[in-house]
Design an enzyme around this catalytic site. Structure first.
Site, mmCIF file in Angstrom:
data_model
loop_
_atom_site.group_PDB
_atom_site.id
_atom_site.type_symbol
_atom_site.label_atom_id
_atom_site.label_comp_id
_atom_site.label_asym_id
_atom_site.label_seq_id
_atom_site.Cartn_x
_atom_site.Cartn_y
_atom_site.Cartn_z
ATOM 1 C CE LYS A 145 -32.543 -13.179 23.731
ATOM 2 N NZ LYS A 145 -33.822 -13.219 23.016
ATOM 3 N NE ARG A 157 -35.426 -6.817 14.179
ATOM 4 C CZ ARG A 157 -36.684 -7.008 14.561
ATOM 5 N NH1 ARG A 157 -37.588 -6.070 14.353
ATOM 6 N NH2 ARG A 157 -37.033 -8.129 15.150
#
Length: 430
Positions: free
Chosen positions: A206, A280
């Site tokens: 990020k 996920r």
């Protein structure tokens, strides 16, 4: 001794004009001017402004304070540095309910706001278990924490892969709340929470401005833990499992990489095309663990996708379900609890929106943010790991769980939004 400031609530009388003032001085405190057309937000905004005055202790007083209005005030008044300081009013039942909310929300907000150095995967699991034990009757809670290689022994390969790059190893909490103490009692529900205590993005790293708030990426774990605690305080009498998938997503020589393939316990193979789509991957294990319990109701919660925030903004949480009837019930519970929630699309074909030439599916699309429909595609990925073709399963993407900076209604930090909705759904559906 700190002076307690009295806060009253007043609707405008006929012909009375306050202009744009949210409140005015009154006696030994302040009087909030209630806009009946937007009462909850009026009160929350006034509370945020009152907090900016440096007040440390306030007492709500007068006849106009309903429970929802008092809770709106609390949410606006409190901040990361101050989770107390509001005296509630009303009858004993109202004050008790508000104190229960305060206890659960304060815990959740405090743990989300902890620094990533303070809160690592095993610590999150331990603190969540300790909090549930503190609100439950003695002898009703049992737990196990699977750490590092113990995850591999039980087949939880996704959680292990995401967390193995950190020196502080991944952990799964499996907590059993069994109020009857009957080992043969069926598990009525299972709550699954994403507990990424810090998310660098891994090798799909990020940018600084995106990474700064990533201590909040365990907000799903905090939310379902607090929701279970609130349900227990409000009389939950059915057996419920709490499953938290806890890891740090960091870069190292041992971290999982782009192009890796994870083979899950149910045989599904997943190609990693984005290490920043890690939530996920850990939830897949949690959902399969929940399925093994036989629970008829499975609810997961996660700060899962930026796409959900783009879709619904920072005031709403997003809801996904293949079980459309259950989704409508959950939306009704959210409305009753005054927690803004919006259902986004999810169909069985969303499972196939992230194809891979090397595995059954990829964990995302190899484009920024997961591409169009990213939040639905993430939910579709999760649907591969739930039983009964999704019947009895709800997925909350917590777009409103955290604010990187303060605004007119919220202080910076965790909000706790979603706790009441999940608790009410739990109590209403089992």
């Amino acid at each position: 001794m700190t002076d307690v400031v009295q806060i009253t609530l007043q609707e405008a009388a006929a012909g009375e004009k306050w202009g744009k003032a949210l409140f005015t001085p009154a006696g030994n405190g302040f009087q909030i001017h209630l806009n009946a057309n937007d009462a909850l937000r009026t009160v929350q905004k006034a509370a945020r402004s009152l907090d900016s005055l440096g007040l440390t202790q306030v007492q709500l007083s007068g006849a106009n304070w309903t429970l929802p209005l008092q809770w709106a005030f609390y949410q606006g008044y409190c901040s990361a540095k101050k989770q107390a300081g509001v005296g509630f009013c009303g009858d004993a039942a109202t004050v008790t309910q508000l104190k229960q909310l305060e206890r659960c929300y304060s815990w959740a907000k405090d743990i989300v706001n902890q620094t990533p150095d303070q809160l690592y995967p095993q610590a999150l699991a331990q603190q969540a278990a300790a909090f549930i034990s503190s609100v439950a009757a003695p002898g009703t809670v049992s737990q196990k924490i699977l750490l590092d290689d113990a995850l591999l022994a039980d087949g939880w390969y996704g959680l292990h892969a995401v967390g193995r790059g950190s020196d502080r190893k991944p952990a799964m909490l499996v907590l059993d709340y069994n109020p009857q103490g009957d080992e043969a009692a069926p598990v009525a529900a299972a709550l699954v929470g994403k507990g990424i205590t810090f998310d660098s993005g891994g090798y799909s790293i990020k940018a600084t401005e995106s990474m700064l708030s990533m201590k909040c990426d365990m907000g799903g774990a905090a939310t379902v833990t607090a929701a279970l605690a609130l349900a227990i305080l409000q009389g939950l009498n059915k057996r419920v499992q709490l499953i938290l998938c806890c890891a740090e997503n960091l870069i190292s020589g041992n971290a999982y990489k782009l192009g890796d393939i994870i083979r899950y316990k149910n045989g599904t193979t997943v190609e990693i095309v984005n290490t920043d789509a890690e939530g996920r991957l850990v939830l897949a294990d949690g959902l399969m663990c929940a399925a093994e319990s036989g629970a008829g109701l499975i609810i997961d919660a996660a700060t899962l996708t930026g796409a959900a925030m783009v879709a619904v903004g920072g005031e709403y949480n997003a809801l996904f379900a293949l079980d459309k009837a259950l989704a409508q019930k959950a939306l009704a519970y959210a409305g009753q609890q005054q927690e803004l929630t919006w259902q986004l699309p999810l169909e069985p074909w969303h499972q196939h929106q992230c194809p891979s030439p090397f595995a059954d599916t990829a964990n995302s699309k190899p484009v920024k943010g997961g591409g169009a429909g990213g939040a639905s595609n993430a939910a579709g990925f999760l649907s591969r790991f739930v039983p009964n073709e999704g019947k009895g399963w709800l997925h909350f993407d917590l777009a409103a769980a955290y604010n990187s900076s303060g605004n007119a209604y919220w202080a910076a930090g965790a909000t706790g939004l979603g706790i009441r909705t999940i608790s009410a759904t739990l109590l209403g559906e089992i």
